[in-house]
Scaffold this motif. Sequence first.
Motif, PDB file in Angstrom:
ATOM      1  N   CYS A 138      48.304  -0.228   1.622  1.00  0.00           N
ATOM      2  CA  CYS A 138      48.039   1.132   1.020  1.00  0.00           C
ATOM      3  C   CYS A 138      46.938   1.912   1.621  1.00  0.00           C
ATOM      4  N   GLU A 139      45.569   0.654   0.864  1.00  0.00           N
ATOM      5  CA  GLU A 139      44.109   1.150   0.904  1.00  0.00           C
ATOM      6  C   GLU A 139      43.834   0.793   2.834  1.00  0.00           C
ATOM      7  N   THR A 140      44.231   0.014   3.700  1.00  0.00           N
ATOM      8  CA  THR A 140      43.579  -0.801   4.726  1.00  0.00           C
ATOM      9  C   THR A 140      43.864   0.681   5.513  1.00  0.00           C
ATOM     10  N   VAL A 141      45.386   1.558   5.367  1.00  0.00           N
ATOM     11  CA  VAL A 141      46.301   2.125   6.228  1.00  0.00           C
ATOM     12  C   VAL A 141      45.445   3.557   6.172  1.00  0.00           C
ATOM     13  N   ALA A 142      44.920   3.764   4.883  1.00  0.00           N
ATOM     14  CA  ALA A 142      44.323   4.541   4.090  1.00  0.00           C
ATOM     15  C   ALA A 142      42.788   5.007   4.687  1.00  0.00           C
ATOM     16  N   ARG A 143      42.042   3.599   4.888  1.00  0.00           N
ATOM     17  CA  ARG A 143      40.475   3.370   4.815  1.00  0.00           C
ATOM     18  C   ARG A 143      40.975   3.450   6.738  1.00  0.00           C
ATOM     19  N   SER A 144      41.557   3.362   7.853  1.00  0.00           N
ATOM     20  CA  SER A 144      41.983   3.355   8.833  1.00  0.00           C
ATOM     21  C   SER A 144      41.706   4.950   9.941  1.00  0.00           C
ATOM     22  N   SER A 145      40.595   4.811  11.333  1.00  0.00           N
ATOM     23  CA  SER A 145      40.454   6.173  11.316  1.00  0.00           C
ATOM     24  C   SER A 145      42.079   6.964  11.538  1.00  0.00           C
ATOM     25  N   TRP A 146      42.953   6.453  11.449  1.00  0.00           N
ATOM     26  CA  TRP A 146      44.114   6.947  11.857  1.00  0.00           C
ATOM     27  C   TRP A 146      45.043   7.874  10.186  1.00  0.00           C
ATOM     28  N   SER A 147      44.399   7.851   9.541  1.00  0.00           N
ATOM     29  CA  SER A 147      44.680   8.507   8.495  1.00  0.00           C
ATOM     30  C   SER A 147      44.346  10.303   8.803  1.00  0.00           C
ATOM     31  N   HIS A 148      43.013  10.173   9.975  1.00  0.00           N
ATOM     32  CA  HIS A 148      43.281  11.646   9.503  1.00  0.00           C
ATOM     33  C   HIS A 148      43.058  12.050  10.888  1.00  0.00           C
TER      34      HIS A 148
ATOM     35  N   VAL B 137      41.046  16.304   8.270  1.00  0.00           N
ATOM     36  CA  VAL B 137      41.970  16.196   7.281  1.00  0.00           C
ATOM     37  C   VAL B 137      42.897  15.218   6.858  1.00  0.00           C
ATOM     38  N   ASN B 138      42.835  14.707   6.298  1.00  0.00           N
ATOM     39  CA  ASN B 138      43.919  13.650   5.854  1.00  0.00           C
ATOM     40  C   ASN B 138      45.595  14.428   6.398  1.00  0.00           C
ATOM     41  N   ILE B 139      45.892  13.178   7.097  1.00  0.00           N
ATOM     42  CA  ILE B 139      47.274  13.729   7.626  1.00  0.00           C
ATOM     43  C   ILE B 139      48.226  13.529   6.659  1.00  0.00           C
ATOM     44  N   ALA B 140      48.036  14.012   5.203  1.00  0.00           N
ATOM     45  CA  ALA B 140      48.759  13.775   4.216  1.00  0.00           C
ATOM     46  C   ALA B 140      48.600  15.191   4.357  1.00  0.00           C
ATOM     47  N   VAL B 141      48.188  15.796   3.561  1.00  0.00           N
ATOM     48  CA  VAL B 141      47.747  17.535   4.126  1.00  0.00           C
ATOM     49  C   VAL B 141      48.872  18.267   5.014  1.00  0.00           C
TER      50      VAL B 141
END
Lengths: 234, 149
Positions: B46-56, B60-64
Motif C-alpha cells: 500500500c505504501e509503495t503504491v501510494a508513494r508512486s507517481s501513479w497515485s496522483h 490530486v490523489n486519484i482516490a479523490v
Amino acid sequence: MNGGDRRSRLLRLAAGAAFLALAAVLVLIVITAAGSGDGGDTNIEDKAAVARLLDGIPQRQMTLGDPKAPVELIEFGDLQCPVCATYSEEVLPEVMETRVRKGKVKIDFRNLTIIGPESVAAGAAALAAGTQGRGWSFVDLFYRNQGDENSGYADDDAFLKAIAKAAGVRNLAKWNAERAEMTTKVEETSQEAANLGFDGTPSFAIKGPQTGGIKLLGFPESAGDLEAAIEEAH
Amino acid sequence: MSRLSEGTLQRAIVFLAALGIGVAAHIAIADANSGSPVCLGGGSGCETVARSSWSHLAGVNIAVFGVIGYALLLATAFFADDLARFAGFVLALGGFGYSVFLTYVELFKIEAACEWCLASAVLMTILFALCAARLIVFAGAPEASPERA
C-alpha cells in the motif's frame, strides 16, 4: 419516441461507450507498457513521488535534513544496487518522516561503488547535483529508475542528464562540468567505506552525542532498527 | 422464477457505492495526512503504491476522483428513469475501465499490490455489472416513482 425506440437507442449508445472504453483502456496499457520499459531510460518515473517525499526537507551537498541535527546517519550506497533502491523506497521514507523531517537526524549519502565502473560515473553525477542542493532528489530518482546492473545505462549521459533535470538541477551546464571533478570524491568515500570494513550496500554508520565517534550499523533491516539506533545515538 | 426488480438492483448499487466511498475516502485521507493506507494483510504494497507517481493525477490523489465517482454512482441509484440508468452505466463503465488500467499499473509497473486499491477495483467491477444489468433489463421501461433505496 416510444419505449422500444428509446431502449434500442440507449443500448446502442451503451454498446458504443463500452467499445470506446475498451479501446481507451487498451491504448493506455499499450502506451504505458511501451513508454518506460524497465528503467534505465530517459523517461523518468516517480518524479512526483520523490518530490513529495523530500518536499520541505533541506538538502545540502549530499546531506538530507537539518544541518544542525544532533545525529548524523551515514548511508554508503551504490546507485546501481537494487537492494539500495528497495531500501530507499521501503525503509528510509519512514525514517525521513519520523526523524529527518523533525530535525532529529540528518542522512548523509556516500558512494560505495561495488557493482561496476558505471557506478562511479553515476555517483559523481549525484555529487554534482548535490552542489546545487539536489543530491538526494538525484539519488532517489536514480534508484527508482534503475536499469539492469552494468547494462550501460548508469553512465549514459542522456540518462544522467534526464535524472538531473527531473531532480530539479537548475544549472545543467554547471552540473555537467562538475561531474568529472567528482570522480575522485566517489573513490574517496568508497575507500572510506572499505576502511570501515563495509563491503556491501547499503551499509550504515551513525554519529551522535552518545556514540563516541562513528558507530557502525551495517545493514539495519527495518525502519524500526534505524529509528532505535538513532534514539540510542541521541 | 421471480424476476430481479430494479429496486433490488438500486439498493445493491447504493450499498456498494457507499462501500466504495468509504474505501476511496480512506485512501484519500491517509494521503492527505502525508501517509498511506496500511495494508491489513501486512507488507508494504500500500505504501509503495501510494508513494508512486501513479497515485496522483494533476497533483490530486486519484482516490479523490474515486470518492466523486462513487458518490455520483450512488446518486444515480436514487432515480428510476432512463437518464439515471444510462448515467450510472457510463459512470460505472469509466470507473471499471480506469480500475482495470490502474490494476495493470499496480501489478506490472509499480510491482506492488495495495489491497485497498484492489478492493476498490472489485467494487467497481461489481458495480459495472449491476449498472449494465440495470440498463439492459430496464432501459425503456416506464419511468417509475423515485425508489427509496
